[in-house]
Design a protein around this motif. Structure first.
Motif, mmCIF file in Angstrom:
data_model
loop_
_atom_site.group_PDB
_atom_site.id
_atom_site.type_symbol
_atom_site.label_atom_id
_atom_site.label_comp_id
_atom_site.label_asym_id
_atom_site.label_seq_id
_atom_site.Cartn_x
_atom_site.Cartn_y
_atom_site.Cartn_z
ATOM 1 N N VAL A 1 0.440 -1.367 -0.324
ATOM 2 C CA VAL A 1 -0.034 -0.482 0.212
ATOM 3 C C VAL A 1 0.465 1.930 0.107
ATOM 4 O O VAL A 1 0.895 2.488 -1.038
ATOM 5 C CB VAL A 1 -1.332 -0.334 1.328
ATOM 6 N N MET A 2 1.603 1.288 1.003
ATOM 7 C CA MET A 2 2.292 2.261 0.547
ATOM 8 C C MET A 2 3.625 2.946 -0.783
ATOM 9 O O MET A 2 3.497 4.158 -0.834
ATOM 10 C CB MET A 2 4.095 2.379 2.475
ATOM 11 N N ASN A 3 3.922 1.501 -0.849
ATOM 12 C CA ASN A 3 4.381 1.732 -2.304
ATOM 13 C C ASN A 3 3.928 2.115 -3.307
ATOM 14 O O ASN A 3 4.081 3.157 -4.550
ATOM 15 C CB ASN A 3 5.435 0.614 -3.020
ATOM 16 N N GLU A 4 2.177 1.321 -3.761
ATOM 17 C CA GLU A 4 1.162 1.932 -4.287
ATOM 18 C C GLU A 4 1.225 3.639 -3.695
ATOM 19 O O GLU A 4 1.201 4.035 -5.273
ATOM 20 C CB GLU A 4 0.784 1.278 -4.225
ATOM 21 N N PHE A 5 0.895 4.180 -2.912
ATOM 22 C CA PHE A 5 0.273 5.328 -2.680
ATOM 23 C C PHE A 5 1.732 5.887 -3.057
ATOM 24 O O PHE A 5 0.988 7.708 -3.706
ATOM 25 C CB PHE A 5 0.424 5.400 -1.459
ATOM 26 N N MET A 6 2.671 5.989 -2.979
ATOM 27 C CA MET A 6 4.112 6.723 -3.220
ATOM 28 C C MET A 6 4.030 6.725 -4.459
ATOM 29 O O MET A 6 4.713 8.056 -5.160
ATOM 30 C CB MET A 6 5.195 6.311 -2.428
ATOM 31 N N GLU A 7 3.766 5.765 -5.575
ATOM 32 C CA GLU A 7 3.551 5.905 -6.923
ATOM 33 C C GLU A 7 2.018 6.701 -7.142
ATOM 34 O O GLU A 7 2.974 7.962 -7.737
ATOM 35 C CB GLU A 7 3.603 4.721 -7.337
ATOM 36 N N GLU A 8 1.685 7.005 -6.609
ATOM 37 C CA GLU A 8 -0.511 7.336 -6.542
ATOM 38 C C GLU A 8 0.722 9.362 -6.837
ATOM 39 O O GLU A 8 0.012 9.944 -7.705
ATOM 40 C CB GLU A 8 -0.549 7.077 -7.205
ATOM 41 N N PHE A 9 1.285 9.310 -5.946
ATOM 42 C CA PHE A 9 1.016 10.780 -4.872
ATOM 43 C C PHE A 9 2.252 11.031 -4.502
ATOM 44 O O PHE A 9 2.544 11.070 -2.566
ATOM 45 C CB PHE A 9 0.235 10.713 -3.849
ATOM 46 N N PRO A 10 3.799 11.160 -5.393
ATOM 47 C CA PRO A 10 4.902 11.495 -5.506
ATOM 48 C C PRO A 10 4.635 13.218 -3.608
ATOM 49 O O PRO A 10 5.625 12.380 -3.262
ATOM 50 C CB PRO A 10 5.013 11.425 -6.264
ATOM 51 N N GLY A 11 4.202 13.004 -4.053
ATOM 52 C CA GLY A 11 4.014 14.274 -2.965
ATOM 53 C C GLY A 11 3.893 14.689 -0.934
ATOM 54 O O GLY A 11 4.232 15.420 -0.632
ATOM 55 N N LEU A 12 2.929 13.330 -1.273
ATOM 56 C CA LEU A 12 2.892 13.499 -0.118
ATOM 57 C C LEU A 12 3.315 12.134 0.620
ATOM 58 O O LEU A 12 4.475 11.717 0.404
ATOM 59 C CB LEU A 12 1.792 13.246 0.486
ATOM 60 N N SER A 13 3.876 12.520 2.157
ATOM 61 C CA SER A 13 4.548 12.000 3.149
ATOM 62 C C SER A 13 3.616 10.894 3.892
ATOM 63 O O SER A 13 2.599 10.764 3.535
ATOM 64 C CB SER A 13 4.827 12.473 4.624
ATOM 65 N N VAL A 14 4.735 9.669 4.103
ATOM 66 C CA VAL A 14 3.899 8.083 3.981
ATOM 67 C C VAL A 14 4.284 7.538 4.880
ATOM 68 O O VAL A 14 5.751 7.194 5.084
ATOM 69 C CB VAL A 14 3.648 7.044 2.794
ATOM 70 N N TYR A 15 3.533 6.891 6.318
ATOM 71 C CA TYR A 15 4.484 6.683 7.243
ATOM 72 C C TYR A 15 3.920 5.246 7.579
ATOM 73 O O TYR A 15 2.565 5.151 7.463
ATOM 74 C CB TYR A 15 3.767 7.428 8.569
ATOM 75 N N ARG A 16 4.011 4.298 8.271
ATOM 76 C CA ARG A 16 3.638 3.486 8.874
ATOM 77 C C ARG A 16 4.118 2.851 10.068
ATOM 78 O O ARG A 16 5.117 2.977 10.500
ATOM 79 C CB ARG A 16 4.331 2.393 7.886
ATOM 80 N N THR A 17 2.882 2.375 10.366
ATOM 81 C CA THR A 17 3.127 2.290 12.439
ATOM 82 C C THR A 17 2.782 0.893 12.349
ATOM 83 O O THR A 17 1.517 -0.220 11.917
ATOM 84 C CB THR A 17 2.466 2.879 13.651
ATOM 85 N N PHE A 18 2.579 0.568 13.416
ATOM 86 C CA PHE A 18 2.376 -1.107 13.883
ATOM 87 C C PHE A 18 2.636 -1.051 15.627
ATOM 88 O O PHE A 18 2.432 -0.452 16.417
ATOM 89 C CB PHE A 18 3.674 -2.258 13.979
ATOM 90 N N GLN A 19 0.636 -1.183 15.591
ATOM 91 C CA GLN A 19 -0.348 -1.503 16.519
ATOM 92 C C GLN A 19 -1.040 -2.705 16.876
ATOM 93 O O GLN A 19 -1.584 -3.019 16.034
ATOM 94 C CB GLN A 19 -0.626 -0.772 16.616
ATOM 95 N N SER A 20 0.236 -3.052 17.954
ATOM 96 C CA SER A 20 -0.543 -4.752 17.749
ATOM 97 C C SER A 20 -1.803 -5.337 17.339
ATOM 98 O O SER A 20 -2.711 -4.586 18.278
ATOM 99 C CB SER A 20 -0.437 -5.790 19.143
ATOM 100 N N PRO A 21 -2.436 -6.155 16.483
ATOM 101 C CA PRO A 21 -2.239 -6.909 15.527
ATOM 102 C C PRO A 21 -1.845 -5.564 14.348
ATOM 103 O O PRO A 21 -1.480 -6.958 13.153
ATOM 104 C CB PRO A 21 -2.813 -7.630 15.868
ATOM 105 N N TYR A 22 -1.997 -4.651 14.234
ATOM 106 C CA TYR A 22 -2.051 -4.215 12.887
ATOM 107 C C TYR A 22 -1.446 -3.393 12.504
ATOM 108 O O TYR A 22 -0.308 -2.424 13.473
ATOM 109 C CB TYR A 22 -3.525 -3.080 12.473
#
Length: 87
Positions: free
Chosen positions: A8-29
C-alpha cells in the motif's frame, strides 16, 4: 500484514509522490498514514482527493512533522507607481 502495508505504501508513493507516508505497528495491525497537515481543513481537502482510491480512509489527530511553509505564496507586492497590489 507487514507485506500488504508495504505494498500500500509503495502504491501510494507512486500515485501521490508529494505526500509523506508513514507506517506504524499497533498489535496486531500495521497502519499506513499519509500527510503532515497543519489543519483539519487541509486534511479534508486531501481526503477528498484520495477517497476515490481509498474509500475507507479517515482523518486522525496525531503529532506531525511540520512541513516547510512557502512564504512567497503569501507575499503581496505593491506597485509604487499605481499604488495597487500585484497579486
Amino acid at each position: 500484514s507487514r507485506a500488504s502495508s508495504l505494498e500500500v505504501m509503495n502504491e501510494f508513493m507512486e500515485e501521490f509522490p508529494g505526500l509523506s507516508v508513514y507506517r506504524t505497528f499497533q498489535s496486531p495491525y500495521y497502519k499506513v498514514s499519509v500527510g503532515d497537515f497543519r489543519s483539519r481543513d487541509e486534511a479534508l481537502k486531501q481526503l477528498k482527493r484520495l477517497s476515490h482510491k481509498y474509500p475507507k480512509a479517515f482523518i486522525i489527530s496525531e503529532w506531525i512533522n511540520f512541513p516547510r511553509l512557502d512564504w512567497y505564496k503569501y507575499h503581496i507586492e505593491w506597485d509604487a507607481c499605481s499604488n495597487t497590489p500585484n497579486l
